[in-house]
Design a protein around this motif. Sequence first.
Motif, PDB file in Angstrom:
ATOM      1  N   TYR A  19       0.557  -1.067  -0.175  1.00 47.66           N
ATOM      2  CA  TYR A  19       0.142   0.053  -0.038  1.00 47.66           C
ATOM      3  C   TYR A  19       1.168   1.543   0.161  1.00 47.66           C
ATOM      4  N   SER A 155      -4.331   3.392  11.026  1.00 46.51           N
ATOM      5  CA  SER A 155      -3.098   3.437   9.987  1.00 46.51           C
ATOM      6  C   SER A 155      -3.525   2.530   9.087  1.00 46.51           C
ATOM      7  N   THR A 211       3.125   8.281   6.125  1.00 44.71           N
ATOM      8  CA  THR A 211       2.014   9.122   5.375  1.00 44.71           C
ATOM      9  C   THR A 211       2.534  10.345   5.111  1.00 44.71           C
ATOM     10  N   ASP A 308       9.465  -2.622   4.091  1.00 46.61           N
ATOM     11  CA  ASP A 308       8.394  -1.674   4.040  1.00 46.61           C
ATOM     12  C   ASP A 308       9.577  -0.207   3.818  1.00 46.61           C
ATOM     13  N   ALA A 309       8.448   0.684   4.887  1.00 46.77           N
ATOM     14  CA  ALA A 309       9.512   2.321   4.574  1.00 46.77           C
ATOM     15  C   ALA A 309      10.790   2.310   5.602  1.00 46.77           C
TER      16      ALA A 309
HETATM   17  C1  LIG Z   1       6.045   0.634   3.091  1.00 51.88           C
HETATM   18  C2  LIG Z   1       3.701   0.178   4.041  1.00 51.88           C
HETATM   19  O1  LIG Z   1       4.380  -0.896   4.492  1.00 51.88           O
HETATM   20  C3  LIG Z   1       2.929   1.630   3.936  1.00 51.88           C
HETATM   21  C4  LIG Z   1       2.390   1.300   5.666  1.00 51.88           C
HETATM   22  O2  LIG Z   1       1.929   2.957   5.520  1.00 51.88           O
HETATM   23  P1  LIG Z   1       1.110   2.908   6.587  1.00 51.88           P
HETATM   24  O3  LIG Z   1      -0.409   2.122   6.765  1.00 51.88           O
HETATM   25  O4  LIG Z   1       1.867   3.453   7.780  1.00 51.88           O
HETATM   26  O5  LIG Z   1       0.355   4.318   6.652  1.00 51.88           O
HETATM   27  P2  LIG Z   1      -1.038   5.085   7.373  1.00 51.88           P
HETATM   28  O6  LIG Z   1      -2.371   4.573   6.041  1.00 51.88           O
HETATM   29  O7  LIG Z   1      -0.690   7.251   6.431  1.00 51.88           O
HETATM   30  O8  LIG Z   1      -0.629   4.885   8.602  1.00 51.88           O
HETATM   31  C5  LIG Z   1       2.776  -1.077   3.224  1.00 51.88           C
HETATM   32  C6  LIG Z   1       2.311  -2.023   3.722  1.00 51.88           C
HETATM   33  O9  LIG Z   1       2.250  -1.350   4.643  1.00 51.88           O
HETATM   34  O10 LIG Z   1       1.276  -1.624   2.025  1.00 51.88           O
END
Ligand SMILES: C[C@@](O)(CCOP(=O)(O)OP(=O)(O)O)CC(=O)O
Length: 405
Positions: A19, A155, A211, A308-309
């Motif tokens: 995501y 989140s 975010t 992830d990030a």
């Molecule tokens: C790279 C990721 O982990 C991004 C996760 O983003 P978040 O769910 O932390 O973001 P917000 O909706 O803004 O709280 C990819 C994933 O878990 O799908």
Amino acid sequence: MTVYQATASAPVNIACIKYWGKRDTKLILPTNSSLSVTLDQDHLRSTTTSRADPAFTEDRLWLNGKVDEIKEGGRLATCIREMKRLRKEEVEDKNPNEPKLSTYKVHICSYNNFPTAAGLASSASGFAALVSSLAHLYQLPVSPSTLSLISRQGSGSACRSLFGGFVAWQMGSDPSGSDSLAIQIAPQSHWPDMHALICVVSDDKKGTSSTSGMQRTVETSALLQHRINNVVPQRMKDIEKAILEKDFDTFARITMADSNQFHAVALDTEPPIFYMNDVSRAIVAVVVEYNRISVEAGKGYKAAYTYDAGPNAVIYAPERNMKEIIELIVSYFPQEGGSFKDVFGLFGSGQLVAKVPSGFNENVAKRFGVGAVKGLIHTRVGDGPRKLGEEEALLNAEGFPKNLT
Ligand SMILES: C[C@@](O)(CCOP(=O)(O)OP(=O)(O)O)CC(=O)O
Ligand SMILES: Nc1ncnc2c1ncn2[C@@H]1O[C@H](COP(=O)(O)OP(=O)(O)OP(=O)(O)O)[C@@H](O)[C@H]1O
């Protein structure tokens, strides 16, 4: 006097299809569907106790023993408000004899048994545990998918922690967000052989939050549009099929390709975002070489990395490969003696010894010193949120955190 209180724990999930990007930042509606594996909460979890009491004067939250401010209009406030709304609509309006818990303030105490805000998906398990504990407190007769609509607003990735096993977040199309929810593709029991090795490269707070980073990507990256429109929809179908058929080879190819593309769109952002570092890239090189030997022997992929990030790697692999993978990882990224917790008893009473498989080209990466990978966590696919007993409650008799005076 009746005490209205409930405790729940919830797992972390790590996405295979990432995501990254919102079409609605307030409702947290994504620009693409995503899919994750829920990890075992015997190892990584958030535990949350919620209590409703007419004597409380405000909604309050303690996270890891410290007060966490519930900002008006913020994500925590939204989740609490939405859970109170469900209590009123689903329970109190239908049965006037039920106590009006939706009108009471709540005290919430939560604890993560791993570093918070370090790219280990604490917001995912955290909001899932919050919503689960409130659902038990309010005795809501609703499905995990309905609860996922609410944790999503805490989140985005948290909506996937409402289920165990293999979970998809369907992006939906309704502007209200009513169809942007999580569904289970397959339970934990479908493919219990799916294990994961988390390589903790850094447990510091990260530079660019998910975010803000993803919003910048939405605003500036042309590559993101290609990903959303032409890549993710087919990958979602293909990985779902691979999971249902327990086809690790295809699962691994898609997982690594999607991690690579997520980090490519981060780099395509203006200004560019780098989440992986030299250690992360060396882990990629080691996994790629490990797979090469196996593919050339006609045996397909044996491991899949995803990031992830942040710089931490998660390596998915069937259980039978994990011993070899851990021996390989520690030969490039040595661990402090005895620091690895062998929770699955892979090494019996023996020592974990660094070893590379035969035919492995050792020049694919340089060997790092102790501390480059600060820890290894071996875990596996796990179940969804659990309701816990009174003895595990985090609030004391007065409704305040037990470890605070
Ligand atoms: C790279 C990721 O982990 C991004 C996760 O983003 P978040 O769910 O932390 O973001 P917000 O909706 O803004 O709280 C990819 C994933 O878990 O799908
Ligand atoms: N147990 C919890 N209960 C409620 N909120 C939590 C909990 N744990 C974490 N959070 C919220 O999530 C925030 C951390 O989320 P953040 O996205 O920065 O990091 P992360 O989840 O570790 O990383 P990522 O989501 O990118 O993998 C915390 O500051 C807090 O607001």
